[in-house]
Design a protein around this motif. Structure first.
Motif, PDB file in Angstrom:
ATOM      1  N   LYS A  29       1.427  51.553 -19.306  1.00 40.93           N
ATOM      2  CA  LYS A  29       1.572  50.112 -19.521  1.00 40.93           C
ATOM      3  C   LYS A  29       0.722  49.657 -20.706  1.00 40.93           C
ATOM      4  CE  LYS A  29       1.160  45.678 -17.182  1.00 40.93           C
ATOM      5  NZ  LYS A  29       0.817  44.988 -15.938  1.00 40.93           N
ATOM      6  N   HIS A  30      -0.512  50.127 -20.766  1.00 39.53           N
ATOM      7  CA  HIS A  30      -1.397  49.746 -21.867  1.00 39.53           C
ATOM      8  C   HIS A  30      -0.887  50.304 -23.204  1.00 39.53           C
ATOM      9  CE1 HIS A  30      -4.173  48.623 -18.652  1.00 39.53           C
ATOM     10  NE2 HIS A  30      -4.741  47.861 -19.552  1.00 39.53           N
TER      11      HIS A  30
ATOM     12  N   THR B  61       1.960  48.227 -24.480  1.00 40.28           N
ATOM     13  CA  THR B  61       1.472  46.973 -25.060  1.00 40.28           C
ATOM     14  C   THR B  61       0.921  47.205 -26.458  1.00 40.28           C
ATOM     15  OG1 THR B  61       0.966  46.103 -22.864  1.00 40.28           O
ATOM     16  CG2 THR B  61      -0.133  45.050 -24.731  1.00 40.28           C
ATOM     17  N   LEU B  62       0.144  48.258 -26.624  1.00 44.30           N
ATOM     18  CA  LEU B  62      -0.409  48.590 -27.942  1.00 44.30           C
ATOM     19  C   LEU B  62       0.703  48.932 -28.929  1.00 44.30           C
ATOM     20  CD1 LEU B  62      -3.473  50.746 -26.842  1.00 44.30           C
ATOM     21  CD2 LEU B  62      -3.530  48.436 -27.820  1.00 44.30           C
ATOM     22  N   LYS B  63       1.740  49.599 -28.448  1.00 43.54           N
ATOM     23  CA  LYS B  63       2.867  49.953 -29.313  1.00 43.54           C
ATOM     24  C   LYS B  63       3.610  48.695 -29.757  1.00 43.54           C
ATOM     25  CE  LYS B  63       7.064  52.693 -29.531  1.00 43.54           C
ATOM     26  NZ  LYS B  63       7.995  53.543 -28.806  1.00 43.54           N
ATOM     27  N   ARG B  64       3.867  47.767 -28.832  1.00 40.81           N
ATOM     28  CA  ARG B  64       4.543  46.511 -29.188  1.00 40.81           C
ATOM     29  C   ARG B  64       3.729  45.716 -30.206  1.00 40.81           C
ATOM     30  NH1 ARG B  64       5.580  46.353 -23.743  1.00 40.81           N
ATOM     31  NH2 ARG B  64       3.975  44.785 -23.382  1.00 40.81           N
ATOM     32  N   ALA B  65       2.406  45.824 -30.116  1.00 38.43           N
ATOM     33  CA  ALA B  65       1.531  45.108 -31.053  1.00 38.43           C
ATOM     34  C   ALA B  65       1.427  45.824 -32.395  1.00 38.43           C
ATOM     35  CB  ALA B  65       0.140  44.945 -30.438  1.00 38.43           C
TER      36      ALA B  65
END
Length: 74
Positions: free
Chosen positions: A15-16, A19-23
């Motif tokens: 999950k983390h 999120t880092l990939k989307r950012a």
């Protein structure tokens, strides 16, 4: 492995990382059943710049505090 090193479950790590990939802070590469992640250092440049700016600000504030405390001791 990130899960054993971080002491958290695989779903939490996934999950983390998502999120880092989307950012745009990490990218991934699939190899068989494994996914390899790497940091995107160029995406971190604004954070590095901000950190340098804040470091200068806080150094000035601590220097001023030190001067004040020395004057109060006299």
């Amino acid at each position: 492995m990130l899960t054993s090193g971080a002491g958290v479950s695989q779903p939490v790590v996934s999950k983390h990382l998502a999120t880092l990939k989307r950012a745009g802070l990490v990218s991934d590469r699939h190899q068989g059943r494994q996914t390899h992640y790497r940091a995107e250092y160029a995406a971190l440049a604004p954070l590095v710049d901000w950190t340098h700016e804040m470091t200068g600000l806080w150094e000035k504030k601590f220097d001023a505090l030190e001067d004040l405390l020395q004057r109060m001791d006299q």
